[in-house]
Design an enzyme around this catalytic site. Structure first.
Site, PDB file in Angstrom:
ATOM      1  N   LYS A  30       6.314  -1.995  -4.329  1.00 24.87           N
ATOM      2  CA  LYS A  30       5.559  -1.589  -5.506  1.00 24.87           C
ATOM      3  C   LYS A  30       5.512  -0.078  -5.709  1.00 24.87           C
ATOM      4  CE  LYS A  30       4.100  -4.398  -7.759  1.00 24.87           C
ATOM      5  NZ  LYS A  30       4.634  -5.417  -8.705  1.00 24.87           N
ATOM      6  N   SER A  44       5.602 -12.912   1.896  1.00 23.00           N
ATOM      7  CA  SER A  44       6.515 -13.127   0.756  1.00 23.00           C
ATOM      8  C   SER A  44       7.964 -12.853   1.157  1.00 23.00           C
ATOM      9  CB  SER A  44       6.109 -12.292  -0.460  1.00 23.00           C
ATOM     10  OG  SER A  44       6.584 -10.963  -0.376  1.00 23.00           O
TER      11      SER A  44
HETATM   12  N1  PMP Z   1       5.760  -9.696  -2.595  1.00 25.26           N
HETATM   13  C1  PMP Z   1       4.665  -8.951  -2.431  1.00 25.26           C
HETATM   14  C2  PMP Z   1       4.077  -8.840  -1.064  1.00 25.26           C
HETATM   15  C3  PMP Z   1       4.086  -8.275  -3.514  1.00 25.26           C
HETATM   16  O1  PMP Z   1       2.984  -7.527  -3.347  1.00 25.26           O
HETATM   17  C4  PMP Z   1       4.668  -8.408  -4.798  1.00 25.26           C
HETATM   18  C5  PMP Z   1       4.067  -7.697  -5.972  1.00 25.26           C
HETATM   19  N2  PMP Z   1       2.855  -8.239  -6.412  1.00 25.26           N
HETATM   20  C6  PMP Z   1       5.790  -9.250  -4.939  1.00 25.26           C
HETATM   21  C7  PMP Z   1       6.330  -9.852  -3.806  1.00 25.26           C
HETATM   22  C8  PMP Z   1       6.405  -9.534  -6.283  1.00 25.26           C
HETATM   23  O2  PMP Z   1       6.956  -8.414  -6.922  1.00 25.26           O
HETATM   24  P1  PMP Z   1       6.953  -8.305  -8.509  1.00 25.26           P
HETATM   25  O3  PMP Z   1       5.573  -7.904  -8.937  1.00 25.26           O
HETATM   26  O4  PMP Z   1       7.961  -7.239  -8.809  1.00 25.26           O
HETATM   27  O5  PMP Z   1       7.327  -9.629  -9.093  1.00 25.26           O
END
Ligand code: PMP
Length: 349
Positions: free
Chosen positions: A41, A268
């Site tokens: 991010k 994630s």
């Molecule tokens: N994984 C994590 C740990 C995140 O914090 C985020 C962002 N919220 C994402 C994946 C997904 O990224 P994006 O917002 O670009 O879809």
């Protein structure tokens, strides 16, 4: 801003070799946990602020106010404070303790929002209300700001493209879990412009398939993705159907990546790896499939990531034997050149 750019992006690409059902395969993952605050991010926060400054939408001393489930808050707190801005973060109160503590430690004001106050959607509403009451507030609006997609179209996508290309490879597919959708849309847009047959897949938790159903259903433990609604910047018609991954399987996979390969990544990232394995299963063992490891595991030390997770029979992680890891070069002059306007395909040395 110049110095901050050196701390954000230009991450290594990992080639992770694994064996599944007797077959050798490789998945490529951008090592986004190596960014300034430990997550992908940072790219979006820096790009949104840079564009806002250029357009005169933010002024020195303005308060940055954002609704976020965590990493965005950490990124805006760090980048915002580095630029001298006060930062206020509205955040659902069920996010991990470490996320809240990190945001506090970075000098930001954090407003926890309960489920009764509307949870994630309530956080967004409260941020908008604060901005409406004051004229010294800048709202990045990560879910609707096209600069979020652009950040990945101009940095993550070109980096990945050139890192693969230096290995003589082209991506057959890219898959990423959707929080705002900035990663999957931005990287996807760049890769498809470079090579129109590259397939782009969003990933979502099987327990809470917001993208497939169009609304909030169920609860899940993959923090950072599938917040409660389909984000405005996510255009599902431009990409492949969502890949779903179980949260318990993602926890087990993240534990395996850390415990067996030393990759201290978040939940994630485990989910993204499993989604990439699924996509590779459908495209073929030799398909070049890439994803991102969005953050590190330090924000999840108080969560199920550090507990024994029961293995279920339909999980994929148990059948994945991690064999080895290679880190591919991150010095990417070509990416910088593309960002600065060079044409795709033009060799840059
Ligand atoms: N994984 C994590 C740990 C995140 O914090 C985020 C962002 N919220 C994402 C994946 C997904 O990224 P994006 O917002 O670009 O879809």
């Amino acid at each position: 801003m110049q110095g901050l750019e050196r701390l954000i992006g230009n991450t290594p690409l990992l080639a992770i070799e694994y064996e599944m059902q007797g077959r050798q395969r490789t998945i490529y993952a951008k090592s986004e946990q190596m960014n300034f605050t430990g997550s992908i991010k940072d790219r979006m926060a820096l790009h949104i602020l840079r564009k806002a400054y250029a357009a005169g939408l933010i002024h020195p001393g303005d308060t940055i106010v954002e609704a976020t489930s965590g990493n965005t808050g950490i990124s805006f707190a760090a980048v915002g404070r580095a630029l001298g801005h006060p930062v206020t973060i509205f955040m659902p109160n069920w996010m991990s303790r470490e996320r809240m503590d990190l945001i506090h430690s970075l000098g930001a004001n954090i407003v926890p929002v309960t489920r009764a106050q509307g949870g994630f959607l309530g956080s967004i509403r409260m941020a908008e209300e604060m901005a409406a009451q004051r004229d010294d507030v800048f709202l990045p609006r990560q879910f609707s700001n096209s600069a979020n997609v652009e950040a990945h179209e101009q940095t993550t996508g070109p980096e990945l493209y050139w890192q693969l290309r230096y290995e003589g490879l082209t991506a057959d597919a890219f898959v990423a879990g959707v929080g705002t959708g900035g990663t999957v849309m931005g990287v996807g847009r760049f890769l498809k412009a470079a090579h129109s047959t590259t397939r782009i897949y969003p990933m979502e938790p099987a327990e809470s398939p917001t993208l497939s159903t169009g609304c909030k259903v169920g609860q899940h433990r993959i923090q950072g993705i599938s917040d409660e609604f389909v984000p405005e910047i996510l255009h599902l018609t431009e990409i492949e159907p969502p890949v779903d991954v179980c949260d318990g399987d993602s926890i087990l996979m993240a534990q395996k990546l850390a415990g067996e390969l030393g990759l201290a990544v978040g939940i994630s990232s485990g989910a993204n790896f499993l989604a990439a394995v699924k996509v590779q299963g459908s495209l073929g063992d030799d398909a070049v499939v890439a994803t991102v490891f969005a953050d590190d595991n330090r924000k999840y030390l108080s969560t199920d990531l550090l507990r024994d997770e029961p293995v279920k029979s339909h999980y994929l992680s148990a059948g994945i034997n991690l064999v080895g890891l290679r880190a591919l070069s991150r010095v990417c002059k070509a990416c910088t050149a593309v960002r600065d306007g060079a044409q795709l395909g033009e060799e840059v040395t």
